[in-house]
Design an enzyme around this catalytic site. Structure first.
Site, mmCIF file in Angstrom:
data_model
loop_
_atom_site.group_PDB
_atom_site.id
_atom_site.type_symbol
_atom_site.label_atom_id
_atom_site.label_comp_id
_atom_site.label_asym_id
_atom_site.label_seq_id
_atom_site.Cartn_x
_atom_site.Cartn_y
_atom_site.Cartn_z
ATOM 1 N N ASP A 1 0.868 -1.177 0.000
ATOM 2 C CA ASP A 1 0.000 0.000 0.000
ATOM 3 C C ASP A 1 0.901 1.222 0.000
ATOM 4 O OD1 ASP A 1 -2.375 1.611 0.324
ATOM 5 O OD2 ASP A 1 -1.820 1.877 2.412
ATOM 6 N N SER A 2 0.288 2.387 -0.276
ATOM 7 C CA SER A 2 1.037 3.647 -0.233
ATOM 8 C C SER A 2 1.533 3.968 1.180
ATOM 9 C CB SER A 2 0.135 4.785 -0.695
ATOM 10 O OG SER A 2 -0.990 4.873 0.146
ATOM 11 N N TYR B 1 -0.675 8.326 -2.059
ATOM 12 C CA TYR B 1 -0.687 8.249 -3.520
ATOM 13 C C TYR B 1 -1.928 8.926 -4.115
ATOM 14 C CZ TYR B 1 2.856 4.430 -3.562
ATOM 15 O OH TYR B 1 3.989 3.666 -3.438
ATOM 16 N N GLY B 2 -3.016 8.952 -3.346
ATOM 17 C CA GLY B 2 -4.352 9.241 -3.878
ATOM 18 C C GLY B 2 -4.526 10.599 -4.525
ATOM 19 N N CYS C 1 -4.337 -1.091 -2.080
ATOM 20 C CA CYS C 1 -4.438 0.349 -2.297
ATOM 21 C C CYS C 1 -5.362 0.566 -3.482
ATOM 22 C CB CYS C 1 -3.037 0.895 -2.590
ATOM 23 S SG CYS C 1 -3.005 2.627 -3.104
ATOM 24 N N GLU D 1 -5.259 8.949 9.468
ATOM 25 C CA GLU D 1 -3.850 8.856 9.866
ATOM 26 C C GLU D 1 -3.554 9.698 11.110
ATOM 27 O OE1 GLU D 1 -1.129 9.024 6.569
ATOM 28 O OE2 GLU D 1 -1.877 7.073 5.929
ATOM 29 N N CYS E 1 -11.430 2.859 -0.506
ATOM 30 C CA CYS E 1 -10.098 3.232 -0.034
ATOM 31 C C CYS E 1 -9.841 2.389 1.200
ATOM 32 C CB CYS E 1 -10.057 4.720 0.325
ATOM 33 S SG CYS E 1 -8.518 5.238 1.150
ATOM 34 N N THR E 2 -8.664 1.800 1.290
ATOM 35 C CA THR E 2 -8.415 0.868 2.397
ATOM 36 C C THR E 2 -8.342 1.551 3.763
ATOM 37 O OG1 THR E 2 -6.107 0.881 1.676
ATOM 38 C CG2 THR E 2 -7.402 -1.064 1.149
ATOM 39 N N HIS E 3 -8.222 2.878 3.788
ATOM 40 C CA HIS E 3 -8.279 3.577 5.085
ATOM 41 C C HIS E 3 -9.702 3.642 5.648
ATOM 42 C CE1 HIS E 3 -4.332 5.294 4.082
ATOM 43 N NE2 HIS E 3 -4.250 5.780 5.300
#
Lengths: 252, 252
Positions: B6-7, B38-39, B69, B145, B177-179
């Site tokens: 992932d980023s 990256y997004g 990602c 984050e 989005c994986t977040h």
């Protein structure tokens, strides 16, 4: 020739202040948009990126470099001066520290800048009795880059971050990140009226005019980005009020 | 061996889902924290980074790679499959598209993912009559984050971004989005109760169990970051509920 670099678009506030004072001044700007932001990365990584950024500008002919990034100014100046001994560097921290008067000073910035303790150290070198209240505001950069400048959500986040500083009744607040001047209005209403707000682009340009006036000569103005895009051009154009078309920079 | 990249830290939600199902499964994780996020970068830059990330995992022995990602899954899969023809890749978009049922589907993601139009295209390939409502939510990643998961400011921002989707009364919402699974609770209260929320880590792991069960074998678990730091270890440790110590990855 004048070179200016930042982790991304934030350093354009320095360009804006330069152009406000010297509209035809020549310079090259580098924004490392392919790796932005720097402020939440480690000091070691920021140092490596800073040297690569400066090398690009030096290879393009820069002889004086404005480090338009507080995170780099906080952790990488020794590295830069050692790596490029013939280049004159200006960073954004010293000018702001010299402009901040009073017994209680607030400082806001990215996690890297605040974590380095550089503002507190410098302010205490100047006046050992000064009280410094620091606050990392890591969401300010994404909010500015999203252009959420006047949103109610932004006002609320600014108020939340600044609450400890407001309570301490500081005399001055240093905006320790080149993105933050774009939030000045919102920051202003979150603090007592008498608080002096010090923004680093303006303090930096005072210093440059004093110590490197000979570099402020008319010339071409060029914008490089490591990840040029329509979005970056749009934000640069909006902030600077003039059409900007970024050119791709390949770092060594 | 299983590789996951992932980023940054977002892909750890895929690791979390993998470990929930197969606690002793061996894998190597790579988070490109030195260049995160990256997004909001260009497709060209994301493709270059994705190939470098995958090369690191392949050099370490990965034979199956989970692209954890969405931005990479949206723009770089052709590149990855061409560059590494012997590696089996799984991306996060197809599984989520296959899980989303209904006539009106909402999709949220980063600017790169939403801008690519990949979800809309794939959903319409499956059902030409489906209506897709997409919304880029670029502030969600920094909020996660910063660990501002339950803050009132976050609730307000989530509500603002989701308002157009709520108004359209969608049947399902894809968290592209994986977040975002970390914001599920806040997202849930911003939408009608009947909306099915589809998170990509869980949809991805369903696919991996079906198509690459032989890779889910016990082994060592290793975490690499391009910018390892105490902050990254802390967030990984918190999310995964077990002590994580990241190792520095040097990309070729």
């Amino acid at each position: 020739m004048l070179g200016i670099f930042d982790s991304g678009v934030g350093g354009l506030t320095v360009v804006k202040e330069l152009l406000r004072r010297h509209p035809s001044s020549g310079f090259i700007y580098l924004g490392d948009t392919a790796r932005t932001p720097y402020g939440n990365k480690s000091a070691e990584t920021i140092r490596r990126y800073a040297v690569e950024d400066a090398r690009f500008l030096v290879d393009k002919g820069a002889t004086t470099i404005l480090v338009a990034c507080n995170s780099v100014s906080a952790v990488a100046m020794d590295e830069l001066r050692k790596e490029f001994p013939t280049i004159k560097f200006f960073e954004v921290i010293t000018p702001a520290v010299l402009s901040a008067t009073g017994k209680k000073i607030g400082v806001i910035g990215t996690r890297a800048t605040i974590g380095s303790g550089v503002y507190e150290r410098r302010l205490k070198e100047r006046d050992p009795n000064v009280e410094v209240i620091s606050q990392a505001c890591p969401l300010f950069v994404p909010l500015v880059e999203e252009n959420w400048i006047n949103k109610p959500e932004t006002k609320r986040i600014v108020r939340t971050y600044l609450e400890p500083i407001r309570r301490q009744q500081v005399d001055a607040l240093i905006l320790g990140c080149t993105h933050y001047p774009l939030l000045t209005k919102v920051i202003r209403v979150s603090l007592q009226k008498r608080v002096k707000i010090i923004d680093s682009p303006s303090a930096l340009m005072d210093t440059v005019e004093r110590e490197a006036a000979s570099e402020l000569v008319d010339g071409t103005q060029k914008y490089y980005f490591t990840d040029p895009s329509a979005a970056t051009d749009a934000i640069a154009t909006k902030w600077l009020g003039t059409m900007i078309k970024g050119v791709r920079a390949e770092l060594a």
